[in-house]
Structure formats: structure tokens, C-alpha cells
Motif scaffolding. Structure first.
Motif, mmCIF file in Angstrom:
data_model
loop_
_atom_site.group_PDB
_atom_site.id
_atom_site.type_symbol
_atom_site.label_atom_id
_atom_site.label_comp_id
_atom_site.label_asym_id
_atom_site.label_seq_id
_atom_site.Cartn_x
_atom_site.Cartn_y
_atom_site.Cartn_z
ATOM 1 N N TRP B 3 0.963 -1.392 0.046
ATOM 2 C CA TRP B 3 -0.053 -0.089 -0.110
ATOM 3 C C TRP B 3 0.876 1.134 -0.108
ATOM 4 O O TRP B 3 0.410 2.307 -0.624
ATOM 5 C CB TRP B 3 -0.894 -0.066 1.342
ATOM 6 N N ILE B 4 2.123 1.049 0.812
ATOM 7 C CA ILE B 4 3.029 2.257 0.413
ATOM 8 C C ILE B 4 3.233 2.567 -0.860
ATOM 9 O O ILE B 4 3.347 4.004 -1.277
ATOM 10 C CB ILE B 4 4.420 1.990 1.268
ATOM 11 N N ARG B 5 3.639 1.621 -1.682
ATOM 12 C CA ARG B 5 4.145 1.886 -2.810
ATOM 13 C C ARG B 5 2.939 2.254 -3.575
ATOM 14 O O ARG B 5 3.050 3.440 -4.633
ATOM 15 C CB ARG B 5 4.557 0.518 -3.579
ATOM 16 N N GLU B 6 1.869 1.928 -3.447
ATOM 17 C CA GLU B 6 0.712 2.378 -4.516
ATOM 18 C C GLU B 6 0.492 3.851 -3.933
ATOM 19 O O GLU B 6 0.362 4.566 -4.903
ATOM 20 C CB GLU B 6 -0.567 1.673 -3.678
ATOM 21 N N ASP B 9 3.048 6.050 -5.521
ATOM 22 C CA ASP B 9 2.736 6.144 -7.029
ATOM 23 C C ASP B 9 1.721 7.027 -7.339
ATOM 24 O O ASP B 9 1.569 7.814 -8.368
ATOM 25 C CB ASP B 9 2.312 4.677 -7.652
ATOM 26 N N SER B 10 0.642 6.905 -6.762
ATOM 27 C CA SER B 10 -0.507 7.809 -6.815
ATOM 28 C C SER B 10 -0.158 9.342 -6.565
ATOM 29 O O SER B 10 -0.492 10.179 -7.291
ATOM 30 C CB SER B 10 -1.741 7.638 -5.800
ATOM 31 N N ILE B 14 -0.119 12.346 -9.377
ATOM 32 C CA ILE B 14 -0.534 13.815 -9.193
ATOM 33 C C ILE B 14 0.303 14.996 -9.628
ATOM 34 O O ILE B 14 -0.094 15.697 -10.178
ATOM 35 C CB ILE B 14 -1.118 14.006 -7.606
ATOM 36 N N GLN B 15 1.566 14.733 -9.007
ATOM 37 C CA GLN B 15 2.401 15.800 -9.153
ATOM 38 C C GLN B 15 2.610 15.978 -10.747
ATOM 39 O O GLN B 15 2.580 17.204 -11.309
ATOM 40 C CB GLN B 15 3.639 15.567 -8.675
#
Lengths: 167, 180
Positions: B3-6, B9-10, B14-15
């Protein structure tokens, strides 16, 4: 969303929009003015009339110009540029316009005037067609606004026939 | 750990989207300015539809820093009109008034003499050596409208280029750092 920058930006945009709108309205309001200027011109004298060495005719005139242009002025008028032009046709040229005198009227108080003058700009033909030539004297004016659209109109006045011989 | 990697990534995406939308915004501003300018050229028929008055030769009508709207039409040029013209060998256009017009019967070619309202002499001294008349191809347009003071910004920016770079830099910074 409510930062200083955004507020400053909104205020500036609004101010510029209002200013632009006011300028447009001031310019538009000129359309409601229906001027009725009057003027008359007399050619008092032909001072001299000769052919230049290069073959072009030149004439010097003494003019008496009077005009009442007060009705041209509105609240959006910065100045009125007025000039007297000689207009005639020759076999070579379908139109010759030669400004003989001009003036800048800065205010309504000075818009009713009378002047006695010789031609300010040289009256030279392109060629040698001026002997016995009849030309129209036309008073033109260009209204320069404080802002917006410029107006122009003219009044064609009495013509004048130049003498048949150089003098 | 998944979940951290996800979430990383999100955040990254966004950036990326943000920068992209900012770039698109900037592009929109630039292209719409270009569209307005080119549109004006099409409507007015003049290659430079707006000019800034640079000299005092038309005072008191036009002052330094006023802007003029030009129009170029097929209508014949007549005495009294204020035209903008280019003289051969000079690159700065001149705004002066027409005082003499001769129009040829057969070809329709016009011969124009101009003068600045504030000048004592006509413009023959400004024309190229041996040139007595302006012709149609010298004329860039005629002045139809007028707006005072607006051109001062351009004069300041051309005379002090540092100010131009500061303004461009500040605006660029504002666009990049602004967050909606």
C-alpha cells in the motif's frame, strides 16, 4: 484561494475592465452628436502664378477663411484638426488634393474663427495644368477624441477659377 | 508494503498531472495571445494593427506612449488622414498626416505627401534620398482609433530591457508556483 495575489489580481482585472468599458462608452457617446458646422472661404488675390523650371505650375493665393466648428466638440473631444484643401482633376490625375492651410483647434472657445492668410503649403501641380483651371475649395476636419474612434468630415465650398495667364 | 508503494505512485502521478496542467495552461495563455494578435491582423488587414506613438511629431493630438489602432483597406487614401508608413531604408514606421494627394487617372497609383502636425516642414526630408512622394506600398495602414497612455509599458520595456526580464520572470514564477 483567498490569497493576497488572487485578490490583487481580481481587483486589477475588474478595474481594467471597467476602465475599458468607460472608454468604449465615451467613444460610443460621440455617435449621438450631430454637428452642423458652417464655413466660408474667399480667394482674395492671386499673389503670383508661374511655371517652375521643372515644368510644374505653382500659384500663391491670399485666402480669407471663416468657420464655426463649435458643434463638433463633445466631452470626448481632445482637438479638431481642420484644413482647407484645393481639389481638382487634370487629364493625368483623377484627383489632386492639396492642403493650403491647416490648424489645430484645442477647445470649443476657439472653434469659431476667422483668418486672413496666404497659403501655408505650396500649391504646386504635378504638371502644367493650372492655367484657367477651376478647383474646389473644401474644408475638412478630423475630430481627435480623448479616447476611441476618430471622426472626419468635410464641407465642399465655392470653387475658384485660376487666371488664364501666368503673372 | 504494497500500500505504501501504491500511495507513492498515486502522489507521483498527481504531481505529474499538476505540472502537465500548468504547462497546458501556460500554453493556452500564449496561444490565445497569438490568436488575438493574428486575428486582429486578419480583421484590420494591416500587418501591425496596433502601434505605439514614439515621437512628438503629432503633438498635441498624439503623445508619446499613446497607442493607435490601424486599419488597412482598399479605400483610397485622402488628404487629412493619419497614415503609418515605412520609408525605404528605415525600419521604424512613422505616423503622420497626409497633406497632398495626387491620384493617377489610368493606373490609380497615388502620390502622397505627409507632414507631422507638430513639425514645421513636410516630410520630404524624412523620405529616402530623391524621393518626393510616398506610394501605396509604403503605407502600412491608417489610424482609426486611439487610446491614451497604454503604450508607455512598451516604451519602458524597449528602453530598459532589464524591466522586461524582471516582469517576464515574475509572471513566469507566478504561473509555475500558483496552485489552484
Amino acid at each position: 484561494m483567498h490569497s493576497f495575489g488572487y485578490r490583487a489580481n481580481a481587483l486589477l482585472t475588474f478595474a481594467v475592465t471597467i476602465l475599458a468599458l468607460m472608454c468604449a462608452m465615451a467613444s460610443f457617446s460621440d455617435n449621438f452628436n450631430h454637428p452642423s458646422p458652417s464655413s466660408s472661404v474667399q480667394v482674395l488675390n492671386v499673389n503670383w502664378f508661374q511655371k517652375q523650371p521643372n515644368g510644374n505650375d505653382e500659384v500663391s493665393l491670399t485666402l480669407n477663411i471663416s468657420a464655426d466648428l463649435q458643434s463638433l466638440f463633445t466631452w470626448n473631444t481632445k482637438q479638431v484638426f481642420v484644413f482647407l484643401a484645393a481639389e481638382y482633376e487634370t487629364p493625368k490625375n483623377s484627383l489632386n488634393q492639396i492642403s493650403l492651410w491647416d490648424g489645430i483647434i484645442a477647445s470649443k472657445e476657439h472653434a469659431k474663427f476667422w483668418t486672413h492668410t496666404s497659403n501655408k503649403y505650396r500649391f504646386i501641380d504635378q504638371g502644367s495644368n493650372l492655367r484657367g483651371k477651376e478647383f474646389n475649395l473644401t474644408l475638412h476636419w478630423h475630430v481627435m477624441p480623448k479616447t476611441g474612434k476618430m471622426f472626419a468630415d468635410k464641407l465642399v465650398m465655392s470653387g475658384y477659377r485660376l487666371p488664364k495667364e501666368y503673372r | 508494503m504494497e500500500w505504501i508503494r501504491e500511495s507513492v505512485d498515486s502522489i507521483k502521478s498527481i504531481q505529474f498531472r499538476k505540472t502537465l496542467s500548468q504547462a497546458v495552461n501556460l500554453g493556452l495563455i500564449l496561444t490565445s495571445a497569438l490568436i488575438i494578435w493574428k486575428g486582429l491582423i486578419c480583421i484590420t488587414g494591416s500587418e501591425s494593427p496596433v502601434v505605439v506613438v514614439l515621437s512628438e511629431s503629432m503633438e498635441p493630438g498624439f503623445q508619446r506612449g499613446d497607442i493607435l489602432f490601424l486599419h488597412m483597406s482598399k479605400d483610397p487614401i485622402r488628404a487629412g488622414e493619419i497614415i503609418v508608413f515605412n520609408v525605404d531604408g528605415h525600419d521604424i514606421p512613422i505616423v503622420h498626416r497626409v497633406i497632398k494627394v495626387h491620384e493617377r487617372q489610368d493606373t490609380g497609383e497615388v502620390y502622397i505627401l505627409t507632414k507631422g502636425d507638430n513639425n514645421d516642414k513636410d516630410d520630404r526630408v524624412l523620405y529616402a534620398q530623391g524621393q518626393h512622394w510616398l506610394q501605396r506600398h509604403h503605407v502600412m495602414g491608417r489610424a482609426v482609433g486611439f487610446l491614451p497612455y497604454v503604450g508607455w509599458m512598451t516604451i519602458i520595456m524597449t528602453e530598459k530591457p532589464v524591466i522586461k526580464y524582471i516582469i517576464i520572470g515574475a509572471l513566469g514564477l507566478l504561473v509555475i508556483t500558483s496552485k489552484d
